[in-house]
Design an enzyme around this catalytic site. Structure first.
Site, PDB file in Angstrom:
ATOM      1  N   HIS A  75      -4.487 -15.174   5.268  1.00 12.76           N
ATOM      2  CA  HIS A  75      -5.055 -14.464   6.242  1.00 12.76           C
ATOM      3  C   HIS A  75      -5.368 -13.158   5.978  1.00 12.76           C
ATOM      4  N   ASP A 104     -34.031   2.738  -2.394  1.00 15.45           N
ATOM      5  CA  ASP A 104     -33.155   1.865  -2.644  1.00 15.45           C
ATOM      6  C   ASP A 104     -31.670   2.663  -3.254  1.00 15.45           C
ATOM      7  N   TRP A 139       0.576 -10.533   1.470  1.00 12.47           N
ATOM      8  CA  TRP A 139      -0.847  -9.970   0.679  1.00 12.47           C
ATOM      9  C   TRP A 139      -0.237  -9.069  -0.245  1.00 12.47           C
ATOM     10  N   SER A 169     -16.166  -6.438  -8.419  1.00 11.78           N
ATOM     11  CA  SER A 169     -17.271  -6.394  -7.553  1.00 11.78           C
ATOM     12  C   SER A 169     -17.141  -5.098  -6.832  1.00 11.78           C
ATOM     13  N   SER A 170     -15.884  -4.871  -6.379  1.00 12.85           N
ATOM     14  CA  SER A 170     -15.870  -3.392  -5.379  1.00 12.85           C
ATOM     15  C   SER A 170     -16.325  -2.216  -6.247  1.00 12.85           C
ATOM     16  N   HIS A 253      -1.969   2.152  -0.277  1.00 10.81           N
ATOM     17  CA  HIS A 253      -2.528   3.281   0.706  1.00 10.81           C
ATOM     18  C   HIS A 253      -3.875   3.681   0.675  1.00 10.81           C
ATOM     19  N   GLU A 255      -6.247   2.235  -0.049  1.00 12.55           N
ATOM     20  CA  GLU A 255      -6.950   1.118   0.320  1.00 12.55           C
ATOM     21  C   GLU A 255      -6.982   1.016   1.568  1.00 12.55           C
ATOM     22  N   TYR A 257      -7.117   3.570   3.708  1.00 12.01           N
ATOM     23  CA  TYR A 257      -8.276   4.338   4.099  1.00 12.01           C
ATOM     24  C   TYR A 257      -9.494   4.074   3.682  1.00 12.01           C
ATOM     25  N   SER A 268     -18.898   8.032  14.084  1.00 14.39           N
ATOM     26  CA  SER A 268     -19.397   9.517  14.168  1.00 14.39           C
ATOM     27  C   SER A 268     -20.897   9.448  14.310  1.00 14.39           C
ATOM     28  N   HIS A 302       5.774   5.473   1.450  1.00 10.70           N
ATOM     29  CA  HIS A 302       6.326   5.116   2.963  1.00 10.70           C
ATOM     30  C   HIS A 302       6.165   3.619   3.189  1.00 10.70           C
ATOM     31  N   HIS A 303       5.575   2.837   2.132  1.00 13.65           N
ATOM     32  CA  HIS A 303       6.042   1.355   2.185  1.00 13.65           C
ATOM     33  C   HIS A 303       7.233   0.846   1.761  1.00 13.65           C
ATOM     34  N   THR A 328      -6.376  13.499  10.466  1.00 11.44           N
ATOM     35  CA  THR A 328      -6.959  12.433  11.433  1.00 11.44           C
ATOM     36  C   THR A 328      -6.881  12.633  12.811  1.00 11.44           C
ATOM     37  N   LYS A 331     -10.114  14.713  13.507  1.00 12.75           N
ATOM     38  CA  LYS A 331     -11.219  13.706  13.744  1.00 12.75           C
ATOM     39  C   LYS A 331     -11.214  13.452  15.042  1.00 12.75           C
ATOM     40  N   ARG A 450       8.783 -10.020  10.544  1.00 13.91           N
ATOM     41  CA  ARG A 450       7.597 -10.318  10.333  1.00 13.91           C
ATOM     42  C   ARG A 450       7.672 -11.668   8.999  1.00 13.91           C
TER      43      ARG A 450
HETATM   44  C1  HEA Z   1      -7.577  -6.661   7.828  1.00 16.14           C
HETATM   45  C2  HEA Z   1      -7.814  -6.827   8.920  1.00 16.14           C
HETATM   46  C3  HEA Z   1      -6.854  -7.811   9.737  1.00 16.14           C
HETATM   47  C4  HEA Z   1      -7.516  -8.424  11.017  1.00 16.14           C
HETATM   48  C5  HEA Z   1      -9.031  -8.449  11.405  1.00 16.14           C
HETATM   49  C6  HEA Z   1      -6.486  -9.254  11.560  1.00 16.14           C
HETATM   50  C7  HEA Z   1      -6.916  -9.994  12.447  1.00 16.14           C
HETATM   51  C8  HEA Z   1      -5.733 -11.016  13.101  1.00 16.14           C
HETATM   52  N1  HEA Z   1      -4.338 -10.810  12.715  1.00 16.14           N
HETATM   53 FE1  HEA Z   1      -3.741 -10.253  11.072  1.00 16.14          FE
HETATM   54  N2  HEA Z   1      -2.776  -9.348   9.458  1.00 16.14           N
HETATM   55  C9  HEA Z   1      -3.362  -8.645   8.523  1.00 16.14           C
HETATM   56  C10 HEA Z   1      -4.747  -8.208   8.534  1.00 16.14           C
HETATM   57  C11 HEA Z   1      -5.671  -8.389   9.693  1.00 16.14           C
HETATM   58  N3  HEA Z   1      -5.412  -9.331  10.690  1.00 16.14           N
HETATM   59  C12 HEA Z   1      -2.539  -8.487   7.492  1.00 16.14           C
HETATM   60  C13 HEA Z   1      -2.910  -7.269   6.238  1.00 16.14           C
HETATM   61  C14 HEA Z   1      -1.362  -9.084   7.749  1.00 16.14           C
HETATM   62  C15 HEA Z   1       0.122  -8.876   7.066  1.00 16.14           C
HETATM   63  C16 HEA Z   1       0.260 -10.025   6.237  1.00 16.14           C
HETATM   64  C17 HEA Z   1       1.411 -10.210   5.205  1.00 16.14           C
HETATM   65  O1  HEA Z   1       2.371 -10.070   5.952  1.00 16.14           O
HETATM   66  O2  HEA Z   1       1.167 -10.407   4.047  1.00 16.14           O
HETATM   67  C18 HEA Z   1      -1.458  -9.772   9.026  1.00 16.14           C
HETATM   68  C19 HEA Z   1      -0.738 -10.512   9.488  1.00 16.14           C
HETATM   69  C20 HEA Z   1      -0.789 -11.095  10.702  1.00 16.14           C
HETATM   70  C21 HEA Z   1       0.502 -11.722  11.525  1.00 16.14           C
HETATM   71  C22 HEA Z   1       1.943 -11.651  10.990  1.00 16.14           C
HETATM   72  C23 HEA Z   1       2.167 -12.957  10.499  1.00 16.14           C
HETATM   73  C24 HEA Z   1       3.813 -12.817   9.824  1.00 16.14           C
HETATM   74  O3  HEA Z   1       4.073 -11.639   9.606  1.00 16.14           O
HETATM   75  O4  HEA Z   1       4.127 -13.901   9.884  1.00 16.14           O
HETATM   76  C25 HEA Z   1      -0.220 -12.242  12.526  1.00 16.14           C
HETATM   77  C26 HEA Z   1       0.599 -12.826  13.746  1.00 16.14           C
HETATM   78  O5  HEA Z   1       0.214 -12.823  14.980  1.00 16.14           O
HETATM   79  C27 HEA Z   1      -1.618 -11.800  12.551  1.00 16.14           C
HETATM   80  C28 HEA Z   1      -2.557 -12.176  13.711  1.00 16.14           C
HETATM   81  C29 HEA Z   1      -3.894 -11.811  13.799  1.00 16.14           C
HETATM   82  C30 HEA Z   1      -4.876 -12.285  14.833  1.00 16.14           C
HETATM   83  C31 HEA Z   1      -4.574 -12.910  16.006  1.00 16.14           C
HETATM   84  C32 HEA Z   1      -5.863 -11.622  14.286  1.00 16.14           C
HETATM   85  C33 HEA Z   1      -7.118 -11.742  15.207  1.00 16.14           C
HETATM   86  O6  HEA Z   1      -7.540 -10.250  15.422  1.00 16.14           O
HETATM   87  C34 HEA Z   1      -8.259 -12.569  14.637  1.00 16.14           C
HETATM   88  C35 HEA Z   1      -9.584 -12.513  15.368  1.00 16.14           C
HETATM   89  C36 HEA Z   1     -10.384 -13.468  14.612  1.00 16.14           C
HETATM   90  C37 HEA Z   1     -10.945 -14.731  15.494  1.00 16.14           C
HETATM   91  C38 HEA Z   1     -10.278 -15.146  16.708  1.00 16.14           C
HETATM   92  C39 HEA Z   1     -11.649 -15.785  14.610  1.00 16.14           C
HETATM   93  C40 HEA Z   1     -12.025 -16.623  15.529  1.00 16.14           C
HETATM   94  C41 HEA Z   1     -12.681 -17.933  14.919  1.00 16.14           C
HETATM   95  C42 HEA Z   1     -13.409 -18.970  15.348  1.00 16.14           C
HETATM   96  C43 HEA Z   1     -13.411 -18.889  16.902  1.00 16.14           C
HETATM   97  C44 HEA Z   1     -13.924 -19.890  14.791  1.00 16.14           C
HETATM   98  C45 HEA Z   1     -13.184 -20.731  13.805  1.00 16.14           C
HETATM   99  C46 HEA Z   1     -14.137 -21.737  13.216  1.00 16.14           C
HETATM  100  C47 HEA Z   1     -14.235 -21.809  11.973  1.00 16.14           C
HETATM  101  C48 HEA Z   1     -13.261 -21.373  11.022  1.00 16.14           C
HETATM  102  C49 HEA Z   1     -15.469 -22.628  11.577  1.00 16.14           C
HETATM  103  N4  HEA Z   1      -1.901 -11.058  11.316  1.00 16.14           N
HETATM  104  C1  HEA Z   2      -6.673   0.987   8.371  1.00 15.62           C
HETATM  105  C2  HEA Z   2      -5.918   0.885   7.931  1.00 15.62           C
HETATM  106  C3  HEA Z   2      -4.693   1.772   8.065  1.00 15.62           C
HETATM  107  C4  HEA Z   2      -4.717   3.190   8.499  1.00 15.62           C
HETATM  108  C5  HEA Z   2      -5.948   4.015   8.923  1.00 15.62           C
HETATM  109  C6  HEA Z   2      -3.327   3.381   8.593  1.00 15.62           C
HETATM  110  C7  HEA Z   2      -2.675   4.837   9.034  1.00 15.62           C
HETATM  111  C8  HEA Z   2      -1.419   5.346   8.896  1.00 15.62           C
HETATM  112  N1  HEA Z   2      -0.439   4.461   8.533  1.00 15.62           N
HETATM  113 FE1  HEA Z   2      -0.299   2.469   8.208  1.00 15.62          FE
HETATM  114  N2  HEA Z   2      -0.415   0.671   7.446  1.00 15.62           N
HETATM  115  C9  HEA Z   2      -1.473  -0.081   7.362  1.00 15.62           C
HETATM  116  C10 HEA Z   2      -2.982   0.297   7.730  1.00 15.62           C
HETATM  117  C11 HEA Z   2      -3.246   1.410   7.850  1.00 15.62           C
HETATM  118  N3  HEA Z   2      -2.202   2.582   8.176  1.00 15.62           N
HETATM  119  C12 HEA Z   2      -1.066  -1.501   6.952  1.00 15.62           C
HETATM  120  C13 HEA Z   2      -2.213  -2.575   6.550  1.00 15.62           C
HETATM  121  C14 HEA Z   2       0.335  -1.335   6.854  1.00 15.62           C
HETATM  122  C15 HEA Z   2       1.360  -2.344   6.312  1.00 15.62           C
HETATM  123  C16 HEA Z   2       1.265  -3.131   4.994  1.00 15.62           C
HETATM  124  C17 HEA Z   2       2.149  -3.953   5.049  1.00 15.62           C
HETATM  125  O1  HEA Z   2       3.141  -3.913   5.026  1.00 15.62           O
HETATM  126  O2  HEA Z   2       1.522  -5.317   5.234  1.00 15.62           O
HETATM  127  C18 HEA Z   2       0.685  -0.050   7.182  1.00 15.62           C
HETATM  128  C19 HEA Z   2       1.872   0.406   6.941  1.00 15.62           C
HETATM  129  C20 HEA Z   2       2.423   1.802   7.271  1.00 15.62           C
HETATM  130  C21 HEA Z   2       3.665   2.163   7.067  1.00 15.62           C
HETATM  131  C22 HEA Z   2       4.941   1.208   6.353  1.00 15.62           C
HETATM  132  C23 HEA Z   2       5.680   1.013   7.433  1.00 15.62           C
HETATM  133  C24 HEA Z   2       6.723  -0.314   6.818  1.00 15.62           C
HETATM  134  O3  HEA Z   2       6.249  -1.099   6.053  1.00 15.62           O
HETATM  135  O4  HEA Z   2       7.972   0.265   6.936  1.00 15.62           O
HETATM  136  C25 HEA Z   2       3.519   3.337   7.155  1.00 15.62           C
HETATM  137  C26 HEA Z   2       4.818   4.438   7.248  1.00 15.62           C
HETATM  138  O5  HEA Z   2       4.816   5.410   7.352  1.00 15.62           O
HETATM  139  C27 HEA Z   2       2.174   3.944   7.962  1.00 15.62           C
HETATM  140  C28 HEA Z   2       2.027   5.001   8.418  1.00 15.62           C
HETATM  141  C29 HEA Z   2       0.797   5.294   8.705  1.00 15.62           C
HETATM  142  C30 HEA Z   2       0.067   6.545   8.966  1.00 15.62           C
HETATM  143  C31 HEA Z   2       1.240   7.824   9.077  1.00 15.62           C
HETATM  144  C32 HEA Z   2      -0.927   6.528   9.312  1.00 15.62           C
HETATM  145  C33 HEA Z   2      -2.097   7.778   9.777  1.00 15.62           C
HETATM  146  O6  HEA Z   2      -2.995   7.955   8.781  1.00 15.62           O
HETATM  147  C34 HEA Z   2      -2.244   7.620  11.091  1.00 15.62           C
HETATM  148  C35 HEA Z   2      -2.939   8.832  11.797  1.00 15.62           C
HETATM  149  C36 HEA Z   2      -3.371   8.999  13.067  1.00 15.62           C
HETATM  150  C37 HEA Z   2      -2.829   9.414  14.132  1.00 15.62           C
HETATM  151  C38 HEA Z   2      -1.690  10.066  14.256  1.00 15.62           C
HETATM  152  C39 HEA Z   2      -3.507   9.134  15.537  1.00 15.62           C
HETATM  153  C40 HEA Z   2      -4.506  10.139  15.780  1.00 15.62           C
HETATM  154  C41 HEA Z   2      -3.971  11.653  15.958  1.00 15.62           C
HETATM  155  C42 HEA Z   2      -4.069  12.493  17.072  1.00 15.62           C
HETATM  156  C43 HEA Z   2      -4.138  12.007  18.330  1.00 15.62           C
HETATM  157  C44 HEA Z   2      -3.306  13.814  16.632  1.00 15.62           C
HETATM  158  C45 HEA Z   2      -1.882  14.140  17.218  1.00 15.62           C
HETATM  159  C46 HEA Z   2      -1.106  13.320  16.658  1.00 15.62           C
HETATM  160  C47 HEA Z   2       0.294  13.747  16.269  1.00 15.62           C
HETATM  161  C48 HEA Z   2       0.594  15.017  16.571  1.00 15.62           C
HETATM  162  C49 HEA Z   2       1.117  12.931  15.828  1.00 15.62           C
HETATM  163  N4  HEA Z   2       1.333   2.687   7.826  1.00 15.62           N
HETATM  164 CU   LIG Z   3       0.140   3.358   3.721  1.00 16.04          CU
END
Ligand code: HEA
Ligand code: HEA
Ligand SMILES: [Cu+2]
Ligand code: CUA
Lengths: 613, 397, 206
Positions: A75, A104, A139, A169-170, A253, A255, A257, A268, A302-303, A328, A331, A450
């Site tokens: 997933h 292009d 993941w 590819s990326s 991290h 990634e 962004y 925007s 921080h992870h 952030t 923005k 989780r």
């Molecule tokens: C990148 C983006 C992304 C997106 C968009 C989503 C979308 C969703 N995610 Fe996901 N998720 C992650 C990234 C994302 N996730 C990541 C990084 C983790 C951590 C994994 C890890 O621990 O390693 C995670 C983990 C994660 C968990 C925790 C699992 C665990 O720790 O045990 C859960 C649990 O509820 C969850 C739920 C969902 C749900 C309900 C959606 C929904 O928003 C999905 C909405 C989409 C649909 C509803 C599609 C519907 C499809 C159909 C209607 C048609 C089906 C038909 C065919 C296939 C032909 N996600």
């Molecule tokens: C789109 C992807 C995305 C983005 C943009 C961010 C943005 C941020 N993330 Fe997140 N992060 C993930 C995707 C993302 N993260 C994923 C996938 C994981 C889990 C990976 C995994 O374990 O599977 C993760 C996990 C993760 C962790 C690790 C947690 C843990 O495993 O214990 C932490 C810890 O610091 C963190 C911090 C932040 C912070 C500080 C930002 C900041 O950039 C956010 C900044 C934004 C705001 C703060 C809001 C707007 C600001 C204001 C309104 C201004 C005023 C605010 C203040 C004065 C506070 N993130």
């Molecule tokens: Cu991070």
């Protein structure tokens, strides 16, 4: 070598299936990326459905732990690498050349190559289901769980090798966009006149180019450990599993962004369009994007707060991570500033853009609460994190992508998506998303870890999990509504070239754009070029109603279609596939790729004019 | 049920009351239905959300968890404040500036540098303040207080998928090794050395402290303490723990318990530590069976022999289908409350079930996949033999 | 190689392909940085020998390093000849670069072989794993460069290289110099600094 190109005549036409296979047109490649990634979205979304069904009640035994681990691993891997990233690239492809006034991208065939490698890499990853040896270590696949003897089947090999293929590819795609943006802007389009989406694409591409090599090295080391007897991450032999974590998150991290900046760019573009106001604080938005891109490299640990790196490291990464909230925030404030005193029109793209802002704030703030390491010790690896990632990834990235899809759909196809259906789509996703992911904050603070496939009722997590699983149903209906909207649009009426009265240059040409985009490369007048053009025309008493005139395509020299991108991509994919089956196959793949590259460089980018009809 | 998770009556309301107080000021200012509805939903979720059950982090019972919670609470309210403020302004803009029929083109504002600078400085100050506070907390929590009672040291080793606890010195002169249940005296700092024998795990008792990973070849040190004045139930109380890092198939079922007891109770438990006496016929037969079938992996007569555990570990790491693997020390099994890493209570019936086929209770565990007698699925033991083993292990008279 | 895109308009005036090469090399930098980081992290962490001090032969590798440096000089000459439109010199210098590169690879093959015979293998210890991975990937870069050089020499022999197509040679040169510079870093770290490391205990002393 030239003989190779001589034997197989160059494709000349864009018609039919072969037209798509040999295309180098950025607009067609965008469609290929978009459709492929959407299919992957359905697959990954269905996997999320399995997860939610399993967790809907306590002590459930719908699927066992083995399958469950595969589900969340695939997933997330698919969502991150095969959905959000390629969907963003789809927009890069469609929008960037149009938005900078180019015909292009800089390297059209390289662009096609990126797509085909992406497709084959995605297929390779999913072959793991065919042989039922599915990746199952999450993941970020922490070592040393990924090492033999803890992960005996080939699942992790599928994971690492497919990711290597996808990475190629990326990076190829990103290189292309860096050059395109820096080098192919129309006259008058200075850096500080570039649309924000273009800026965010540039930053994203640079992040990609720099971050992917790091994970590539990690993946190579993992693959070697599993196949060639090294011990990079095997503690019994002196290796250190924590090194994997560093390599992964130094990539990981930046990634995240990479996943959010394109959506920030999309938003925007959309907010000013439907506020009828230029973007507030343009230079600050650009600058904060750059700062985010740079600071994103200094926060990876921080992870790893619970790894035991000690209070000094944890302090440093706490502070750097918290500071990233500032750019952030800049923005967010500027987006609100754009709305301020505007004349807001709530079209579907606008609703999604506003939804993005509203939901991303929630995800960002929970991110800040992870950043405080002492409190993260309690949150790490709980559903509180799962809530954070889905607010930023689904509420953020996905909503931005939906906003962009609704916004540019008329430009891509010449037809509008239905607005009423679009609004239903929006509200279903918005409500469904909050139902699914908001309760997860509480689940996490109530101690639900989780990645658990079952939990016992005595912990009191069942009700909130039910709400979340119910929310999934709403999300799925929302997705179906979107698909219906696209499907029904085949009958809808054609729209003009500028249905939104938008500021971008892409709106000055016909919808869908002709293959050469611009009959004449435009002279860019300012940041909101097309608004200025329309205003000037209005002032001159000749309001613009028609797109730029069409011209005879043969008078414009465009890159010609080519077999070599897909040919070379087959070679690259075979190298990967061979590592998973027979090394001989890798060798064959290498030879194919080599022939492809040589033939490619012998083939002129554009066929000589006489080949045109 | 004797095992019922520790609960605190009454504290639920105090947690849910504060959000509504903080929200109410804003509601009157922003007379918007939508906002009201959203906030009501949030408050509702808060009220139902912050339960005090088993693993909840809202319910700190010791100084470490308390400080961490304190920081989180401050953060939470700071973030709620930012949320309300920013989303409020956003919502206001959305409602106030929606397009009205016949509205002329709005003023074309490009920006405002003073505003930008202000809005950069305010969040910077806020996050730096919180950041510096958390740095102090980090260093504060690094070591147990030097005043007060001596710390009790425990070595914790994680295995797929169970925890081993070793007390090198309980004060009773005994060297104790046990599994899945950590007994600690109340009001005394506990220092722990965390390590893993196979993959990465994470040690987490939410009510006592945040988690810390258990990584092979890294030894991580942590400490916590359970305070009697925070526990308003009669001791001993049992707290939940759980492995918090994905560690393979049975990760979800890798739990454990922490029993907080009076020092006196703790001492008598330590003094009583020892192998089951086997003084019935039934148990003697069980002992025999155990020697034949189980000692390849399990030890039942006191601390493990280090050489033996090393050979079990290397047997495990080199793989192969049927090899010795590290397994819980069963010396004090009869004094425990749970079975197989805290997944179920230890009753005769459950133990029978476990011995018949561990796979039924805990899919993926290494006992069923690596022990000779489970290679056919169910145990190659008769019901009577299983009864004898149970009688021996649980010392049933 | 016929490229028609040479003189097209670009915003910065820099050619597309040249910029592509620069950005790609930036990416490759990070690739080697991560490999080097792995080496540095595991420096002195091998549990069993052979350790660097046992087998690293600095004098021999100094020679091959010198050879590689000389190839960069030849590459510069090849580019100069291209601008000067001197067909024979182009082919000659390109081949000289390729041959010097091949000598370097020859040294590496011999070195790998000797090390293997002395017991250093990928799977033996961490030093072996990090050493072979890092120098191996560098060697692969050099090998690709040699293939590219030979192809260009053939193209040159057909008379298709000259001032108009100097960019083709220049790109190759950029790549070749980059690979060369990376080697300097590797040589410094793995041979001059790390080459005298003994077992884990010895390193912790100094
Ligand atoms: C990148 C983006 C992304 C997106 C968009 C989503 C979308 C969703 N995610 Fe996901 N998720 C992650 C990234 C994302 N996730 C990541 C990084 C983790 C951590 C994994 C890890 O621990 O390693 C995670 C983990 C994660 C968990 C925790 C699992 C665990 O720790 O045990 C859960 C649990 O509820 C969850 C739920 C969902 C749900 C309900 C959606 C929904 O928003 C999905 C909405 C989409 C649909 C509803 C599609 C519907 C499809 C159909 C209607 C048609 C089906 C038909 C065919 C296939 C032909 N996600
Ligand atoms: C789109 C992807 C995305 C983005 C943009 C961010 C943005 C941020 N993330 Fe997140 N992060 C993930 C995707 C993302 N993260 C994923 C996938 C994981 C889990 C990976 C995994 O374990 O599977 C993760 C996990 C993760 C962790 C690790 C947690 C843990 O495993 O214990 C932490 C810890 O610091 C963190 C911090 C932040 C912070 C500080 C930002 C900041 O950039 C956010 C900044 C934004 C705001 C703060 C809001 C707007 C600001 C204001 C309104 C201004 C005023 C605010 C203040 C004065 C506070 N993130
Ligand atoms: Cu991070
Ligand atoms: Cu041990 Cu999860």
């Amino acid at each position: 070598m030239a003989s190779i190109t001589a034997v197989i005549p160059r494709p000349t036409s864009y018609a039919g299936l072969w037209g798509w296979i040999t295309t180098v047109d950025h607009k067609r490649i965008a469609v290929l990326y978009g459709v492929t990634a959407f299919i992957f979205l359905l697959i990954a979304g269905a996997e999320a459905g399995v997860i939610r069904m399993q967790l809907a009640s306590a002590d459930n035994d719908l699927i066992g732990p083995g399958r469950f681990n595969q589900m969340f691993t695939m997933h997330a891997t698919v969502m991150v690498f095969m959905v959000i990233m390629p969907l963003s690239v789809s927009f890069f492809n469609f929008v960037i050349p149009l938005a900078i006034g180019a015909r292009d991208v800089a390297f059209p065939r390289l662009n096609a190559l990126s797509y085909w490698i992406f497709l084959f890499g995605g297929i390779l990853m999913h072959m793991s289901f065919v042989v039922d040896q599915v990746p199952d270590a999450g993941w970020f696949s922490y070592a040393n769980l990924t090492e033999k003897p803890f992960s005996v089947n080939r699942g992790l090999d599928y994971w690492s090798i497919s990711l290597l293929v996808l990475g190629t590819s990326s990076v190829a795609g990103a290189l292309n966009f860096v050059v395109t943006i820096i080098n192919m802007r129309a006259p008058g389009m200075s850096m500080m006149r570039m649309p924000v989406f273009v800026w965010m694409t540039l930053i994203t591409s640079l992040l990609l180019v720099l971050a992917f090599p790091v994970i590539t090295v990690g993946l190579i080391e993992l693959t070697m450990d599993r196949n060639f007897g090294t011990h990079f991450f095997i503690p019994a032999e002196g290796g250190d599993p924590v090194l994997w974590q560093h390599l992964f998150w130094i990539f990981g991290h930046p990634e995240v962004y990479i996943l959010i900046l394109p959506s920030m760019g999309v938003v925007s573009e959309i907010l000013p369009t439907f506020s009828r106001k230029p973007l507030f604080g343009y230079p600050f938005i650009i600058f904060s994007g750059i700062v985010i891109g740079i600071m994103g490299w200094a926060v990876w640990s921080h992870h790893m707060f619970t790894v035991g790196l000690g209070p000094v490291a944890n302090s440093v990464f706490t502070i750097t991570t918290m500071l990233i909230a500032v750019p952030t925030g800049v923005k967010i404030f500027n987006w609100i500033g754009t709305l301020w005193k505007g004349a807001l029109e709530f079209t579907t793209p606008m609703l999604f853009a506003l939804g993005f802002v509203a939901l991303f704030i929630v995800g960002g703030l929970s991110g800040v609460s992870h950043a405080v390491s002492p409190s993260d010790f309690q949150q790490q690896d709980t559903y509180y994190i799962v809530a954070h990632i889905h607010y930023v990834l689904f509420g953020g990235s996905m909503f931005g992508i939906f906003a962009g899809a609704y916004y540019w759909y008329p430009k891509i196809t010449g037809k509008m998506l239905n607005e009423t259906v679009g609004k239903i789509n929006f509200w279903l996703l918005f409500i469904g998303m909050n139902l699914t992911f908001f309760p997860m904050h509480f689940l996490g603070m109530n101690g639900m870890p989780r990645r658990i496939y079952t939990y016992s009722a005595e912990f009191g997590w069942e009700n909130l999990n039910r709400i979340a699983s119910f929310g999934y149903v709403v999300l799925a209906i929302g997705m179906l509504v979107f698909m219906y909207n696209v499907w029904q649009s085949r009958n809808s009426r054609r729209v003009g070239h500028d249905p939104w009265d938008a500021p971008g240059i892409e709106w000055s040409i016909a919808s869908p754009p002709p293959p050469y985009n611009f009959a004449e490369i435009p002279q860019v007048l300012g940041r909101d070029h097309y608004w200025i053009v329309k205003e000037n025309a209005e002032a001159a008493g000749t309001p613009i109603t028609e797109p730029e005139a069409l011209v005879d395509p043969s008078s414009i020299h465009m890159p010609s279609p080519s077999y070599w991108p897909i040919f070379t991509a087959v070679g690259v994919a075979l190298i990967g596939g061979g590592l998973l089956s027979h090394y001989a196959l890798s060798f064959v793949g290498g030879v194919i790729a080599f022939i492809g590259v040589v033939a490619w460089s012998n083939e002129p980018a554009a066929a000589p004019p006489k080949e045109h009809h | 049920m004797g095992l019922s998770p520790f609960r605190r009556a009454g504290s639920l309301s105090s947690h849910s009351a504060s959000p509504s107080k903080a929200f109410s000021g804003r509601q009157s200012r922003l007379k918007s239905r939508t906002v009201l509805f959203g906030l009501m939903a949030a408050i509702f979720l808060f009220a139902t959300g912050c339960s005090m059950d088993g693993m909840s982090t809202w319910d700190a019972l010791g100084p470490v968890a308390e400080k961490q919670l304190e920081l989180f609470n401050v953060l939470l309210w700071a973030m709620v404040a930012v949320f309300v403020l920013v989303e409020g302004v956003l919502l206001y803009a959305i409602i106030r500036y929606r397009k009205r029929p016949g509205q002329p083109k709005p003023p074309q504002i490009h920006g405002n540098t003073t505003l930008e600078i202000t809005l950069t400085i305010i969040p910077t100050i806020l996050v730096l303040g919180l950041g510096i506070w958390s740095v102090f907390t980090l260093f504060d929590l690094e070591d147990p207080p030097t005043t007060g009672p001596d710390a009790l040291h425990v070595n914790v080793t994680a295995h797929q998928w169970w925890f081993e606890f070793e007390y090198p010195d309980t004060g009773s002169g005994k060297h104790i090794i046990t599994a899945n249940e950590l007994r600690i005296p109340v009001d005394r700092p506990i220092t722990l050395s965390l390590e893993s024998d196979d993959v990465i795990h994470s040690f987490w008792v939410p009510k006592l402290a945040g988690k810390l990973d258990m990584i092979p070849t890294h030894v991580n040190e942590m400490w916590f303490q359970a305070d009697s004045d925070k526990i308003d139930e009669a001791l001993p109380v049992t707290l939940f723990g759980q492995c918090a890092e994905l560690c393979g198939l049975a990760h979800a079922l890798m739990r454990f318990r922490v029993t907080v007891m009076d020092q006196a109770d703790f001492d008598s438990w330590a003094a009583a530590y020892g192998p089951p006496p086997a003084n019935t016929e039934q148990a003697k037969a069980g002992q025999q069976l155990f020697q034949q079938n189980c000692t390849l992996c399990h030890t039942i007569d006191g601390p493990d022999d280090p050489a033996l555990s090393a050979s079990r570990l290397s047997g495990f790491l080199t793989g192969g289908d049927i090899t010795p693997v590290p397994a819980p020390n069963l010396t004090d099994l009869r004094t425990r409350q749970t079975l197989a890493a805290g997944i179920t209570d230890l009753t005769e019936a459950h133990l029978r079930e476990w011995l018949r086929n561990p796979e039924d209770l805990k899919p993926g565990n290494y006992m069923s996949s690596r022990a000779v007698l489970y290679q056919g699925g169910n145990a190659s033991l008769s019901d009577q033999e299983i009864d004898q083993l149970v009688a021996y292990l649980l010392d049933i008279r | 190689m016929a490229h028609t895109a040479e003189h097209e308009y670009t915003t910065t005036g820099l050619n597309h392909r040249k910029m592509l090469m620069w950005v790609f090399l930036g990416s490759d930098c990070l690739f080697f940085a991560a490999l080097i980081a792995t080496y540095m992290v595991y420096r002195g962490q091998s549990l069993v020998g052979p350790y660097p001090v046992d087998i690293i032969n600095v004098p021999v590798t100094t020679i091959s390093t010198f050879v590689l440096l000389m190839s960069s000089f030849a590459m510069v000459q090849a580019l100069a000849s291209t601008h000067a439109n001197n067909k024979n010199a182009i082919v000659g210098w390109l081949m000289a670069t390729a041959i010097l590169g091949a000598i370097f690879i020859g040294f590496q093959i011999v070195e790998f072989n000797t090390f293997k015979n002395e017991g250093l293998t990928l799977g033996g210890n961490l030093f072996g794993a990090t050493f072979f991975t890092l120098t191996g990937f560098h060697g692969a870069h050099v090998t690709l460069g040699i293939i590219w050089l030979v192809i260009m020499a053939i193209v040159g022999a057909k008379g298709r290289l000259g001032p108009d197509t100097a960019l083709d040679v220049e790109l190759l040169g950029l790549y070749w110099h980059f690979v060369d510079i990376v080697w300097i870093v590797i040589f410094t770290l793995l041979y001059l600094i790390g080459g005298f490391d003994a077992g884990p205990a010895a390193l912790s002393g100094g």
